[in-house]
Design a protein around this motif. Structure first.
Motif, PDB file in Angstrom:
ATOM      1  N   ARG A   1       0.677  -1.070   0.053  1.00  9.74           N
ATOM      2  CA  ARG A   1      -0.207   0.023   0.117  1.00  9.74           C
ATOM      3  C   ARG A   1       1.042   1.391  -0.052  1.00  9.74           C
ATOM      4  N   PRO A   2       0.353   2.231  -0.668  1.00 12.73           N
ATOM      5  CA  PRO A   2       1.098   3.515  -0.369  1.00 12.73           C
ATOM      6  C   PRO A   2       1.301   4.077   1.012  1.00 12.73           C
ATOM      7  N   PHE A   3       2.461   4.962   1.089  1.00 12.08           N
ATOM      8  CA  PHE A   3       2.437   5.432   2.439  1.00 12.08           C
ATOM      9  C   PHE A   3       2.963   6.842   2.435  1.00 12.08           C
ATOM     10  N   PHE A   4       2.770   7.623   3.534  1.00 10.94           N
ATOM     11  CA  PHE A   4       3.126   9.178   3.413  1.00 10.94           C
ATOM     12  C   PHE A   4       3.474   9.558   4.845  1.00 10.94           C
ATOM     13  N   LEU A   5       4.269  10.776   4.808  1.00  4.96           N
ATOM     14  CA  LEU A   5       4.894  11.205   5.886  1.00  4.96           C
ATOM     15  C   LEU A   5       3.863  11.808   7.068  1.00  4.96           C
ATOM     16  N   ARG A   6       4.002  11.781   8.313  1.00  2.00           N
ATOM     17  CA  ARG A   6       3.318  12.110   9.172  1.00  2.00           C
ATOM     18  C   ARG A   6       3.978  13.221  10.069  1.00  2.00           C
ATOM     19  N   SER A   7       5.202  13.034  10.323  1.00  2.00           N
ATOM     20  CA  SER A   7       6.192  13.940  10.984  1.00  2.00           C
ATOM     21  C   SER A   7       7.733  13.464  10.873  1.00  2.00           C
ATOM     22  N   GLY A   8       8.462  14.208  11.298  1.00  6.67           N
ATOM     23  CA  GLY A   8       9.971  14.114  11.242  1.00  6.67           C
ATOM     24  C   GLY A   8      11.007  15.032  11.558  1.00  6.67           C
ATOM     25  N   VAL A   9      12.193  15.023  11.697  1.00  4.52           N
ATOM     26  CA  VAL A   9      13.148  15.751  11.776  1.00  4.52           C
ATOM     27  C   VAL A   9      14.391  15.616  11.337  1.00  4.52           C
TER      28      VAL A   9
END
Length: 308
Positions: free
Chosen positions: A184-192
């Protein structure tokens, strides 16, 4: 069918270590020329200082492999496509998403093939991992991609400049695998993103993605690793754990571990030959989109300077 006459443009480490041996080992291609303003080329092969000079003076070529830094690749690809020359783009395919879209449209107009060559997708364990994961329920994914920039990119100042991607230069390899094998596709929620105060690109990143079913996907990138290097993707599923290590070369499934010969660039050139023969292109930008999203959404922290 006559071999495709190909020129390698940009004669750095990746061209000499990977492209030239792969071309030499593939009967679909013949090395017609090399191009670089700074390199002397290889014995017995015509060498020119610029792509413009090659296309104006010869020898004749049917395709080019662009092994330059991504910041200059658009202009080179456009020059080749104007002549109807097929284009192989080293990863990442460009410095921006919009320019890659423009190249794809131009290639379609002139009837040339263009190939965004995500080499890690051709690592030995990737295809069987994709097949095994196709009907699994994913619980969690962990990506750890840690290496020593001084070992793998010594003296390469361009990689720290805008468009050079910093730690995402290796990290995008992991994303090219993950976008290819996960069902399945995935996407960004948060990051540093951690950026040295004397550089324009990050040296490390911690990112939290999720797929469209809600499965968490964590990513740990670091260019400051010493000692053993880590290029691992671990996927927990309803049928057990799937792990790709050594950049996709080693696959471990509940049934055991498979080791195979490194044939990434041989696979890339076989794919490029098929695209040319069938009049098609392959220019997936999904890994680059995820990097762009990291720059859009992740927090930026300034860290200590980096010196070679």
């Amino acid at each position: 069918m006559d071999p495709v006459r190909i020129a390698v443009v940009g004669m750095g480490k990746i061209a000499r270590d990977q492209h030239l041996p792969a071309i030499a080992g593939d009967t679909n291609f013949s090395l017609a020329a090399t191009v670089s303003p700074h390199d002397q080329g290889v014995k017995g092969v015509p060498h020119l200082k610029s792509l413009d000079q090659l296309l104006a003076e010869g020898p004749a070529v049917d395709a080019v492999a662009l092994c330059t830094p991504p910041q200059v690749r658009y202009d080179l690809a456009t020059t080749a496509l104007k002549r109807g020359v097929h284009v192989f783009l080293e990863k990442p395919p460009g410095a921006t998403l919009a320019e890659v879209d423009a190249l794809e449209a131009r290639a379609k107009r002139v009837g040339a093939s263009i190939f965004a060559a995500w080499h890690s997708r051709f690592a030995a364990g990737v295809a069987p991992a994709r097949a095994w994961l196709a009907d699994r329920h994913i619980h969690k994914v962990e990506i750890v991609w840690r290496e020593d920039v001084r070992v793998w990119h010594p003296g390469q100042a361009w990689i720290w400049e805008p468009g050079g991607l910093g730690v995402f230069d290796p990290g995008i390899n992991a994303l090219s695998i993950a976008t290819h094998i996960l069902p399945r596709p995935f996407f960004l929620r948060s990051g540093v993103l951690e950026r040295p105060e004397n550089r324009s690109a990050p040296i490390a990143a911690r990112l939290e993605f999720c797929d469209t079913a809600g499965a968490p996907i964590s990513m740990d990138l670091d260019w400051r690793q010493t000692g053993p290097q880590s290029w691992d993707i671990t996927i927990e599923t309803d049928a057990g754990t799937c792990k790709l290590s050594r950049g996709g070369a080693v696959l471990t499934l509940p049934s055991g571990t498979e080791h195979s010969e490194d044939r990434e660039y041989a696979g890339l050139y076989a794919r490029f030959a098929t695209l040319i023969r069938t009049g098609r292109s392959d220019i997936d930008t999904s890994p680059l989109k995820l990097v762009a999203d990291a720059y859009l959404r992740a927090r930026r922290d300034i860290v200590e300077p980096f010196h070679e």
